[in-house]
Scaffold this motif. Structure first.
Motif: not given
Length: 274
Positions: A66, A70, A91, A94, A98, A116-117, A120-121, A123-124
């Motif tokens: 990941l 990313v 996706e 993740f 999860d 992980v958070d 995810r941030e 990637a966003r």
């Protein structure tokens, strides 16, 4: 002495048994009988087609995958098919991570949730940045197609959007009291000013650049960009090479829009039906 046949095999097996029962390890001091060499890699290779993660090693492998996915997705120039493949891979990773964390004990879940958070941030933010560059590039391309019909004010807006898409913090100045700076730029420790000259005809000469150099010094800027829709005289180009001034003429504007705006400004390398 040469050893052959079953007798040699028996001697070898007896030696192995003796060594396994030895309470110490001759190659190191202070190591107990249960000492073992540690593993260099803790992660198991990530399997894209596996339906789920089943071990902590597989979880570590998924996190490694990941991190790379990313980074590659949002920090590189990619084809449309590459972007689509990485989006699906991110996706999917993740989703499996999860689901795995939901089945683990609280201590293990807490040890990995922050990572992980963070991913995810990241990637966003990457998606938002790419989309912002794409929209800015499309607006710049539209204005570039209308370059001959822009007003001086809309030309300044066009140049500001161009520098913003190149990663600068942009402050539009213009108007009276601008102290020779239509736009102020910041990127990291660099502070620069921009002067925009919208000329349908004519050539920008060295006198205008000499005046602009005074503005660069007056604003305590590291650098100045002189942007015009026309061209520069040879004397102006020679003057700029001796001072912290970068010249951007009409052809250079086209290059910046098509090359320096990043993935949003580049046409897709494959056909639209691919």
């Amino acid at each position: 002495m040469e050893c052959l046949g079953p007798q040699c095999a028996a001697m070898l097996l007896e030696w192995i048994r003796t060594q396994s029962e030895s309470p110490t390890i001759s190659s190191g001091e202070g190591l107990g009988p249960q000492a073992r060499q540690g593993l260099l890699w803790k992660a198991a290779p990530y399997q894209e087609d596996a339906p789920a993660l089943t071990t902590t090693a597989e979880l570590e492998g998924a996190l490694e995958h990941l991190r790379y996915a990313v980074f590659r997705r949002f920090q590189n120039q990619l084809t449309r098919s590459e972007r689509s493949r990485l989006d699906n891979s991110i996706e999917n990773a993740f989703f499996k991570i999860d689901r795995y964390l939901l089945r683990t004990v609280e201590a293990e879940r807490a040890a990995h949730e922050s990572e992980v958070d963070r991913l995810r941030e990241e990637a966003r933010e990457g998606k938002e940045r790419v989309e912002r560059l794409r929209l800015q590039a499309r607006r710049a391309e539209l204005k570039l197609a209308q370059l001959t019909t822009l007003t001086p004010e809309t030309f300044e807006e066009f140049v500001g959007e161009l520098f913003e898409a190149m990663g600068y913090e942009v402050q539009q100045v213009g108007g009276s009291g601008d102290e020779g700076a239509d736009i102020r730029l910041r990127r990291g420790d660099l502070f620069a000013i921009v002067q925009c000259k919208y000329h349908k005809r004519g050539v920008v000469g060295s006198p205008e650049l000499q005046k602009f150099l005074g503005s660069v010094h007056h604003n305590h800027a590291h650098k100045g960009f002189f942007v015009t829709t026309s061209t520069f005289s040879l004397a102006a180009e020679k003057f700029a090479t001796d001072h912290p001034i970068e010249l951007v003429d009409g052809p250079r504007l086209v290059e910046l829009v098509t090359q320096a705006l990043g993935p949003g400004a580049r046409r897709e390398p494959e056909p639209s039906w691919f």
